[in-house]
Design an enzyme around this catalytic site. Structure first.
Site, PDB file in Angstrom:
ATOM      1  N   GLU A 115       0.821  -1.210   0.000  1.00 44.73           N
ATOM      2  CA  GLU A 115       0.000   0.000   0.000  1.00 44.73           C
ATOM      3  C   GLU A 115       0.855   1.260   0.000  1.00 44.73           C
ATOM      4  OE1 GLU A 115      -2.003  -2.857   3.020  1.00 44.73           O
ATOM      5  OE2 GLU A 115      -0.037  -2.590   2.078  1.00 44.73           O
TER       6      GLU A 115
ATOM      7  N   CYS B 131      -0.066   0.560   7.676  1.00 46.80           N
ATOM      8  CA  CYS B 131      -0.607   0.961   6.373  1.00 46.80           C
ATOM      9  C   CYS B 131      -2.002   1.569   6.518  1.00 46.80           C
ATOM     10  CB  CYS B 131      -0.656  -0.238   5.444  1.00 46.80           C
ATOM     11  SG  CYS B 131       0.980  -0.854   4.985  1.00 46.80           S
TER      12      CYS B 131
ATOM     13  N   THR C 246      19.186 -41.019   4.881  1.00 50.96           N
ATOM     14  CA  THR C 246      19.513 -40.137   3.754  1.00 50.96           C
ATOM     15  C   THR C 246      20.797 -39.366   4.033  1.00 50.96           C
ATOM     16  OG1 THR C 246      17.190 -39.883   3.115  1.00 50.96           O
ATOM     17  CG2 THR C 246      18.713 -38.181   2.371  1.00 50.96           C
TER      18      THR C 246
ATOM     19  N   GLY D 200      14.397 -39.534   3.852  1.00 54.41           N
ATOM     20  CA  GLY D 200      14.241 -40.525   2.785  1.00 54.41           C
ATOM     21  C   GLY D 200      12.857 -41.126   2.730  1.00 54.41           C
TER      22      GLY D 200
END
Length: 337
Positions: free
Chosen positions: A46, A80, A195, A281
């Protein structure tokens, strides 16, 4: 409002953890000013739109459109709502109410108390999709959860241990760039023990221009070698599990009354991280799907057939919301509705 959405997207991904917001000011059916939130800590949409209006005298007979409720509190920038009131803009049209507890209707109430005509709910559903991570984080007190994995055409995501060609990747180079962009859009990235041990990933955004996500590693028993990247390369990492040596590493315990996913949520909420990318994983991804711990899913599929290996998670019975190709890889995107 459609133009507000277009403008808002220009702030992606630099606004996070703030929302994507665009604003348009219309006078006699002509756009006289527009703007968007360009980055976290920068001026709101704004403010930018009002600043773009050359003849400020027109504001007192104009309509301001914005896709998210104007703020009414002092944060990194002034409210704003106060700026709109100062410029005597008589009408404001909004797509979505802001679920953040510091706003949550206060901006609209402030505008109405000053006699401003406020309309809400315009293209509300589309606006909610645009800011889905922000909405989820503030309305459900949890991060927006994105799952990602790569699989072959016959649905294998990891090589058989006895396969001599362990180095071959499922994803092509363009798909790898796509994955790194997903990382750049996420505040955190999560992987499991296997992993981390087998792939020794860095989980950085080195292939794209973007901030590295906070890395979260599940290592309850402390199995990941201290020399592996997640513990040794110096990038911030949170380990859920056994405390041990690491460079720039924090540790979190899984409490008896919590699930691993509860712990992840706590870690991310504490750090104001609104989106986590879970890369694996297979066991972790399968648990996420089984426990409905996901909002969005990206599955990258190659044309290869391996015939043997680690099976990819079983997909839920959902129709893909988007499908596209990245060279010879096909990407399926799903949303949890």
């Amino acid at each position: 409002m459609e133009r507000c959405f277009e403008l808002a997207k220009k702030g992606h991904p630099l606004t996070y953890p703030n929302p994507l917001v665009g604003s348009v000011i219309v006078h006699k059916e002509k756009i006289i000013g527009e703007g968007y939130h360009t980055g976290y800590g920068h001026s709101h949409a704004e403010v930018e739109a009002i600043a773009a209006v050359k003849d400020k005298s027109l504001l007192s007979s104009s309509t301001l459109y914005v896709n998210l409720e104007p703020c009414a509190h002092h944060g990194k920038t002034p409210p704003c709502a106060d700026l709109i009131i100062t410029h005597k803009i008589p009408r404001v049209v909004i797509a979505n109410l802001d679920p953040h507890d510091k706003v949550a209707g206060k901006g609209i109430a402030t505008l109405k108390r000053s006699g401003i005509d406020v309309t809400t709910g315009i293209l509300e559903e589309k606006g909610a999709v645009l800011n889905r991570r922000f909405m989820t984080f503030h309305s459900q007190s949890r991060p927006y959860i994105v799952l990602k994995w790569a699989e072959t055409a016959d649905r294998f995501m990891g090589r058989d241990p006895n396969d001599s060609n362990q180095a071959k990747s499922i994803s092509n180079e363009v798909a790898n760039l796509y994955v790194h962009q997903l990382r750049a859009e996420s505040g955190a990235i999560f992987v499991g023990t296997n992993t981390a041990i087998e792939d020794n990933p860095s989980l950085t955004t080195r292939l794209v221009n973007g901030k590295n996500p906070l890395r979260i590693l599940l290592d309850v028993e402390g199995k990941v070698p201290a020399t592996h990247n997640l513990l040794a390369d110096g990038y911030p990492t949170v380990v859920i599990g056994k405390k041990r040596k690491g460079v720039n590493v924090e540790f979190e315990q899984v409490l008896a009354e919590d699930s691993i996913f509860d712990t992840i949520n706590k870690v991310l909420l504490l750090r104001n991280i609104d989106q986590v990318l879970i890369e694996g994983g297979a066991n972790i991804l399968t648990q996420c799907i089984a426990q409905n711990y996901w909002d969005e899913m990206h599955v990258i599929q190659s044309q290869d057939h391996w015939g043997i290996g680690t099976k990819a998670p079983q997909l839920p019975k959902l129709k893909a919301t988007n499908e596209f190709t990245l060279q010879d890889n096909l990407v399926h995107v799903y949303h949890n509705k």
